[in-house]
Design a protein around this motif. Structure first.
Motif, PDB file in Angstrom:
ATOM      1  N   GLU A 169       0.836  -1.202   0.000  1.00 33.01           N
ATOM      2  CA  GLU A 169       0.000   0.000   0.000  1.00 33.01           C
ATOM      3  C   GLU A 169       0.874   1.257   0.000  1.00 33.01           C
ATOM      4  O   GLU A 169       0.535   2.267  -0.639  1.00 33.01           O
ATOM      5  CB  GLU A 169      -0.941   0.014   1.194  1.00 33.01           C
ATOM      6  CG  GLU A 169      -1.906   1.178   1.164  1.00 33.01           C
ATOM      7  CD  GLU A 169      -2.945   1.116   2.264  1.00 33.01           C
ATOM      8  OE1 GLU A 169      -4.141   1.207   1.935  1.00 33.01           O
ATOM      9  OE2 GLU A 169      -2.561   0.971   3.445  1.00 33.01           O
ATOM     10  N   GLY A 170       1.997   1.203   0.696  1.00 32.01           N
ATOM     11  CA  GLY A 170       2.912   2.333   0.695  1.00 32.01           C
ATOM     12  C   GLY A 170       3.479   2.609  -0.690  1.00 32.01           C
ATOM     13  O   GLY A 170       3.634   3.778  -1.089  1.00 32.01           O
ATOM     14  N   ARG A 172       1.954   1.940  -3.488  1.00 34.03           N
ATOM     15  CA  ARG A 172       0.838   2.524  -4.246  1.00 34.03           C
ATOM     16  C   ARG A 172       0.637   3.987  -3.864  1.00 34.03           C
ATOM     17  O   ARG A 172       0.390   4.844  -4.722  1.00 34.03           O
ATOM     18  CB  ARG A 172      -0.440   1.723  -3.988  1.00 34.03           C
ATOM     19  CG  ARG A 172      -1.601   2.115  -4.900  1.00 34.03           C
ATOM     20  CD  ARG A 172      -2.718   1.085  -4.814  1.00 34.03           C
ATOM     21  NE  ARG A 172      -3.358   1.075  -3.520  1.00 34.03           N
ATOM     22  CZ  ARG A 172      -4.366   1.887  -3.164  1.00 34.03           C
ATOM     23  NH1 ARG A 172      -4.838   2.768  -4.034  1.00 34.03           N
ATOM     24  NH2 ARG A 172      -4.897   1.816  -1.964  1.00 34.03           N
ATOM     25  N   ALA A 173       0.767   4.294  -2.560  1.00 34.41           N
ATOM     26  CA  ALA A 173       0.642   5.679  -2.115  1.00 34.41           C
ATOM     27  C   ALA A 173       1.722   6.553  -2.737  1.00 34.41           C
ATOM     28  O   ALA A 173       1.458   7.692  -3.155  1.00 34.41           O
ATOM     29  CB  ALA A 173       0.722   5.739  -0.586  1.00 34.41           C
ATOM     30  N   ASP A 174       2.927   6.041  -2.811  1.00 33.16           N
ATOM     31  CA  ASP A 174       4.034   6.792  -3.396  1.00 33.16           C
ATOM     32  C   ASP A 174       3.781   7.062  -4.877  1.00 33.16           C
ATOM     33  O   ASP A 174       4.048   8.168  -5.377  1.00 33.16           O
ATOM     34  CB  ASP A 174       5.338   6.020  -3.200  1.00 33.16           C
ATOM     35  CG  ASP A 174       6.554   6.867  -3.523  1.00 33.16           C
ATOM     36  OD1 ASP A 174       6.668   7.974  -2.979  1.00 33.16           O
ATOM     37  OD2 ASP A 174       7.377   6.417  -4.338  1.00 33.16           O
ATOM     38  N   LYS A 177       1.355   9.839  -5.299  1.00 35.64           N
ATOM     39  CA  LYS A 177       1.979  11.148  -5.127  1.00 35.64           C
ATOM     40  C   LYS A 177       2.699  11.578  -6.408  1.00 35.64           C
ATOM     41  O   LYS A 177       2.749  12.764  -6.743  1.00 35.64           O
ATOM     42  CB  LYS A 177       2.976  11.115  -3.968  1.00 35.64           C
ATOM     43  CG  LYS A 177       2.341  10.896  -2.598  1.00 35.64           C
ATOM     44  CD  LYS A 177       1.607  12.127  -2.109  1.00 35.64           C
ATOM     45  CE  LYS A 177       2.551  13.131  -1.513  1.00 35.64           C
ATOM     46  NZ  LYS A 177       1.832  14.272  -0.875  1.00 35.64           N
ATOM     47  N   SER A 181      -4.087   9.670  -9.531  1.00 38.03           N
ATOM     48  CA  SER A 181      -4.912   8.460  -9.491  1.00 38.03           C
ATOM     49  C   SER A 181      -4.791   7.604 -10.745  1.00 38.03           C
ATOM     50  O   SER A 181      -5.292   6.480 -10.779  1.00 38.03           O
ATOM     51  CB  SER A 181      -6.382   8.831  -9.287  1.00 38.03           C
ATOM     52  OG  SER A 181      -6.828   9.688 -10.331  1.00 38.03           O
TER      53      SER A 181
END
Length: 256
Positions: A169-170, A172-174, A177, A181
Protein backbone atom coordinates in the motif's frame (compact mmCIF):
# COMPACT_ATOMS: atom_id res chain seq x y z
CA UNK A 1 -10.97 -3.58 -18.31
CA UNK A 2 -8.10 -6.06 -18.13
CA UNK A 3 -4.69 -4.87 -19.30
CA UNK A 4 -2.58 -6.83 -21.75
CA UNK A 5 0.37 -8.01 -19.70
CA UNK A 6 2.30 -10.24 -22.07
CA UNK A 7 5.37 -11.04 -19.97
CA UNK A 8 4.99 -12.06 -16.33
CA UNK A 9 7.70 -12.73 -13.74
CA UNK A 10 6.82 -15.04 -10.84
CA UNK A 11 9.06 -15.75 -7.86
CA UNK A 12 8.72 -18.99 -5.91
CA UNK A 13 7.56 -20.60 -9.16
CA UNK A 14 8.84 -24.14 -8.60
CA UNK A 15 5.94 -25.25 -6.40
CA UNK A 16 2.62 -24.36 -4.82
CA UNK A 17 0.81 -21.21 -5.84
CA UNK A 18 3.70 -19.93 -7.95
CA UNK A 19 3.78 -23.08 -10.05
CA UNK A 20 -0.01 -23.11 -10.32
CA UNK A 21 -0.19 -19.47 -11.41
CA UNK A 22 2.50 -20.12 -14.02
CA UNK A 23 0.30 -22.83 -15.54
CA UNK A 24 -2.73 -20.54 -15.57
CA UNK A 25 -0.92 -17.65 -17.25
CA UNK A 26 0.65 -20.05 -19.76
CA UNK A 27 -2.87 -21.12 -20.76
CA UNK A 28 -3.56 -17.44 -21.45
CA UNK A 29 -0.59 -17.23 -23.83
CA UNK A 30 1.67 -15.19 -21.54
CA UNK A 31 5.45 -15.29 -21.68
CA UNK A 32 6.88 -16.30 -18.33
CA UNK A 33 9.98 -15.47 -16.30
CA UNK A 34 10.08 -18.12 -13.58
CA UNK A 35 12.53 -18.18 -10.70
CA UNK A 36 12.97 -20.28 -7.57
CA UNK A 37 15.64 -22.20 -5.69
CA UNK A 38 14.97 -25.63 -7.21
CA UNK A 39 16.25 -25.67 -10.78
CA UNK A 40 15.12 -29.26 -11.38
CA UNK A 41 11.51 -28.34 -10.65
CA UNK A 42 11.78 -25.24 -12.82
CA UNK A 43 13.20 -27.26 -15.70
CA UNK A 44 10.34 -29.76 -15.48
CA UNK A 45 7.81 -26.93 -15.47
CA UNK A 46 9.51 -25.16 -18.36
CA UNK A 47 9.45 -28.35 -20.46
CA UNK A 48 5.80 -29.00 -19.64
CA UNK A 49 4.67 -25.48 -20.49
CA UNK A 50 6.65 -25.16 -23.70
CA UNK A 51 5.35 -28.51 -24.94
CA UNK A 52 1.76 -27.60 -24.09
CA UNK A 53 1.96 -23.99 -25.28
CA UNK A 54 4.66 -23.74 -27.98
CA UNK A 55 3.77 -20.13 -28.84
CA UNK A 56 4.97 -18.78 -25.48
CA UNK A 57 8.47 -18.17 -24.19
CA UNK A 58 9.38 -19.55 -20.77
CA UNK A 59 12.60 -18.43 -19.11
CA UNK A 60 13.88 -19.94 -15.87
CA UNK A 61 16.56 -18.89 -13.40
CA UNK A 62 17.72 -20.12 -10.01
CA UNK A 63 16.97 -17.60 -7.29
CA UNK A 64 17.18 -17.70 -3.52
CA UNK A 65 15.31 -14.51 -2.62
CA UNK A 66 17.30 -14.21 0.60
CA UNK A 67 20.37 -13.50 -1.55
CA UNK A 68 19.33 -9.92 -2.18
CA UNK A 69 21.97 -9.02 -4.74
CA UNK A 70 20.85 -12.03 -6.76
CA UNK A 71 17.26 -10.73 -6.77
CA UNK A 72 18.35 -7.55 -8.54
CA UNK A 73 20.63 -9.48 -10.92
CA UNK A 74 18.02 -12.08 -11.89
CA UNK A 75 15.25 -9.52 -12.42
CA UNK A 76 17.58 -7.42 -14.58
CA UNK A 77 18.70 -10.47 -16.58
CA UNK A 78 15.07 -11.34 -17.32
CA UNK A 79 14.47 -7.72 -18.36
CA UNK A 80 17.39 -7.88 -20.78
CA UNK A 81 16.29 -11.26 -22.12
CA UNK A 82 12.61 -10.42 -22.63
CA UNK A 83 12.93 -6.71 -23.37
CA UNK A 84 10.09 -5.77 -21.04
CA UNK A 85 8.41 -7.29 -17.98
CA UNK A 86 4.78 -6.29 -17.72
CA UNK A 87 3.89 -7.86 -14.39
CA UNK A 88 5.85 -8.95 -11.32
CA UNK A 89 4.23 -11.41 -8.92
CA UNK A 90 6.07 -11.38 -5.58
CA UNK A 91 5.11 -14.83 -4.37
CA UNK A 92 8.15 -16.54 -2.80
CA UNK A 93 7.71 -17.25 0.89
CA UNK A 94 7.75 -19.78 3.72
CA UNK A 95 5.58 -20.70 6.68
CA UNK A 96 7.73 -22.42 9.27
CA UNK A 97 7.84 -21.20 12.84
CA UNK A 98 6.47 -21.68 16.34
CA UNK A 99 5.10 -19.78 19.33
CA UNK A 100 7.56 -17.17 20.53
CA UNK A 101 9.49 -18.19 23.61
CA UNK A 102 9.49 -21.91 22.79
CA UNK A 103 13.02 -22.17 21.39
CA UNK A 104 12.37 -21.74 17.68
CA UNK A 105 13.81 -18.28 17.08
CA UNK A 106 15.83 -19.41 14.06
CA UNK A 107 12.72 -20.75 12.32
CA UNK A 108 10.77 -17.58 13.10
CA UNK A 109 13.69 -15.45 11.92
CA UNK A 110 13.91 -17.37 8.64
CA UNK A 111 10.21 -16.77 8.00
CA UNK A 112 10.55 -13.06 8.81
CA UNK A 113 13.56 -12.66 6.54
CA UNK A 114 12.05 -14.58 3.63
CA UNK A 115 8.52 -13.19 3.78
CA UNK A 116 9.34 -9.56 4.46
CA UNK A 117 12.99 -8.57 3.97
CA UNK A 118 13.34 -10.69 0.82
CA UNK A 119 9.95 -9.42 -0.39
CA UNK A 120 11.26 -5.88 0.11
CA UNK A 121 14.24 -6.72 -2.11
CA UNK A 122 11.91 -8.15 -4.77
CA UNK A 123 9.64 -5.10 -4.66
CA UNK A 124 12.65 -2.78 -4.86
CA UNK A 125 14.06 -4.64 -7.87
CA UNK A 126 10.66 -4.82 -9.58
CA UNK A 127 9.89 -1.15 -9.00
CA UNK A 128 13.28 -0.13 -10.40
CA UNK A 129 12.32 -1.82 -13.67
CA UNK A 130 8.71 -0.62 -13.64
CA UNK A 131 9.75 2.99 -13.03
CA UNK A 132 12.25 2.74 -15.87
CA UNK A 133 9.55 1.32 -18.17
CA UNK A 134 6.96 3.81 -16.90
CA UNK A 135 4.33 1.08 -16.96
CA UNK A 136 3.47 -2.35 -15.59
CA UNK A 137 1.89 -4.16 -12.67
CA UNK A 138 3.30 -5.10 -9.26
CA UNK A 139 1.50 -7.90 -7.40
CA UNK A 140 2.27 -9.09 -3.87
CA UNK A 141 0.84 -12.29 -2.42
CA UNK A 142 -0.12 -11.59 1.18
CA UNK A 143 -2.51 -13.78 3.23
CA UNK A 144 -5.84 -13.61 5.04
CA UNK A 145 -3.79 -14.05 8.21
CA UNK A 146 -2.47 -10.52 7.68
CA UNK A 147 -5.59 -8.96 9.17
CA UNK A 148 -5.02 -10.00 12.80
CA UNK A 149 -2.41 -11.47 15.09
CA UNK A 150 -2.32 -15.27 14.91
CA UNK A 151 -1.23 -17.88 17.47
CA UNK A 152 1.58 -20.45 17.57
CA UNK A 153 3.27 -21.25 14.24
CA UNK A 154 1.25 -18.51 12.51
CA UNK A 155 2.41 -15.62 14.72
CA UNK A 156 5.43 -14.50 12.72
CA UNK A 157 3.96 -15.59 9.39
CA UNK A 158 0.88 -13.40 9.91
CA UNK A 159 3.04 -10.46 10.99
CA UNK A 160 5.16 -10.70 7.84
CA UNK A 161 2.10 -10.84 5.62
CA UNK A 162 0.65 -7.79 7.38
CA UNK A 163 3.95 -6.01 6.82
CA UNK A 164 3.96 -6.99 3.15
CA UNK A 165 0.42 -5.66 2.70
CA UNK A 166 1.41 -2.36 4.33
CA UNK A 167 4.55 -2.16 2.19
CA UNK A 168 2.49 -2.71 -0.95
CA UNK A 169 0.00 0.00 0.00
CA UNK A 170 2.91 2.33 0.70
CA UNK A 171 4.27 1.73 -2.81
CA UNK A 172 0.84 2.52 -4.25
CA UNK A 173 0.64 5.68 -2.12
CA UNK A 174 4.03 6.79 -3.40
CA UNK A 175 2.93 6.26 -7.00
CA UNK A 176 -0.21 8.27 -6.33
CA UNK A 177 1.98 11.15 -5.13
CA UNK A 178 4.01 10.89 -8.34
CA UNK A 179 1.29 10.21 -10.91
CA UNK A 180 -2.05 10.93 -9.27
CA UNK A 181 -4.91 8.46 -9.49
CA UNK A 182 -4.01 7.37 -13.03
CA UNK A 183 -0.58 5.90 -12.41
CA UNK A 184 0.75 3.83 -15.34
CA UNK A 185 2.16 1.43 -12.75
CA UNK A 186 -0.59 -0.58 -11.08
CA UNK A 187 -0.14 -2.19 -7.65
CA UNK A 188 -2.21 -5.04 -6.20
CA UNK A 189 -2.26 -6.89 -2.89
CA UNK A 190 -3.75 -10.38 -3.09
CA UNK A 191 -5.07 -12.08 0.04
CA UNK A 192 -5.39 -15.84 -0.57
CA UNK A 193 -7.63 -17.81 1.73
CA UNK A 194 -7.12 -21.53 2.23
CA UNK A 195 -5.64 -22.87 -1.02
CA UNK A 196 -3.95 -26.25 -0.89
CA UNK A 197 -0.19 -25.99 -1.54
CA UNK A 198 3.10 -27.36 -0.24
CA UNK A 199 3.17 -24.74 2.52
CA UNK A 200 -0.02 -26.19 4.08
CA UNK A 201 -0.07 -29.76 2.79
CA UNK A 202 0.10 -31.17 6.33
CA UNK A 203 -2.88 -29.14 7.53
CA UNK A 204 -5.96 -31.37 7.68
CA UNK A 205 -9.71 -30.79 8.04
CA UNK A 206 -9.52 -27.08 7.22
CA UNK A 207 -12.85 -25.44 6.35
CA UNK A 208 -13.16 -23.62 3.00
CA UNK A 209 -9.96 -25.19 1.62
CA UNK A 210 -9.90 -25.33 -2.19
CA UNK A 211 -7.57 -27.42 -4.33
CA UNK A 212 -4.45 -25.91 -5.89
CA UNK A 213 -5.78 -25.84 -9.46
CA UNK A 214 -9.01 -24.08 -8.50
CA UNK A 215 -7.22 -21.64 -6.23
CA UNK A 216 -4.61 -20.72 -8.83
CA UNK A 217 -7.24 -20.25 -11.54
CA UNK A 218 -9.04 -17.82 -9.24
CA UNK A 219 -5.77 -16.09 -8.34
CA UNK A 220 -4.89 -15.53 -12.00
CA UNK A 221 -8.38 -14.22 -12.74
CA UNK A 222 -8.20 -11.79 -9.80
CA UNK A 223 -4.70 -10.59 -10.73
CA UNK A 224 -5.74 -9.93 -14.33
CA UNK A 225 -8.32 -7.43 -13.09
CA UNK A 226 -5.49 -5.48 -11.41
CA UNK A 227 -7.44 -4.54 -8.28
CA UNK A 228 -6.02 -2.55 -5.39
CA UNK A 229 -6.74 -5.66 -3.29
CA UNK A 230 -8.53 -8.96 -3.75
CA UNK A 231 -9.61 -11.84 -1.52
CA UNK A 232 -9.24 -15.23 -3.22
CA UNK A 233 -11.54 -17.13 -3.35
CA UNK A 234 -13.89 -14.18 -2.87
CA UNK A 235 -16.35 -16.38 -0.96
CA UNK A 236 -16.11 -16.62 2.00
CA UNK A 237 -12.93 -14.57 2.35
CA UNK A 238 -14.30 -11.11 1.53
CA UNK A 239 -16.80 -11.58 4.36
CA UNK A 240 -14.10 -13.07 6.59
CA UNK A 241 -11.87 -10.04 6.02
CA UNK A 242 -14.71 -7.74 7.08
CA UNK A 243 -15.29 -9.77 10.24
CA UNK A 244 -11.64 -10.33 11.11
CA UNK A 245 -10.91 -6.61 11.13
CA UNK A 246 -13.80 -5.89 13.52
CA UNK A 247 -14.42 -8.81 15.87
CA UNK A 248 -12.67 -9.31 19.22
CA UNK A 249 -9.53 -11.40 18.88
CA UNK A 250 -10.98 -14.38 20.77
CA UNK A 251 -13.78 -14.62 18.18
CA UNK A 252 -11.36 -14.22 15.27
CA UNK A 253 -9.40 -17.22 16.53
CA UNK A 254 -12.57 -19.32 16.37
CA UNK A 255 -13.16 -18.26 12.78
CA UNK A 256 -9.67 -19.25 11.69
Amino acid sequence: MEQQRNTILITGASSGLGEGMAREFAKQGKNLCLCARRIDRLQQLQTELQQSYPAIKVGIKVLDVNQHDDVFRVFDEFKQEFGQIDRFIINAGMGKGAALGTGYFQANKATAETNFVAALAQCEAAMTILRDQQQGHLVTISSMSAFRGMPRAMTVYAATKAGLASLTEGIRADLMKSYGSNSPIKVSTIYPGYIRSEINEKVKNTPFMVDTETGCRLLAAAINKEPVKAYVPRWPWALMAFLMKRLPLKWVLKLT
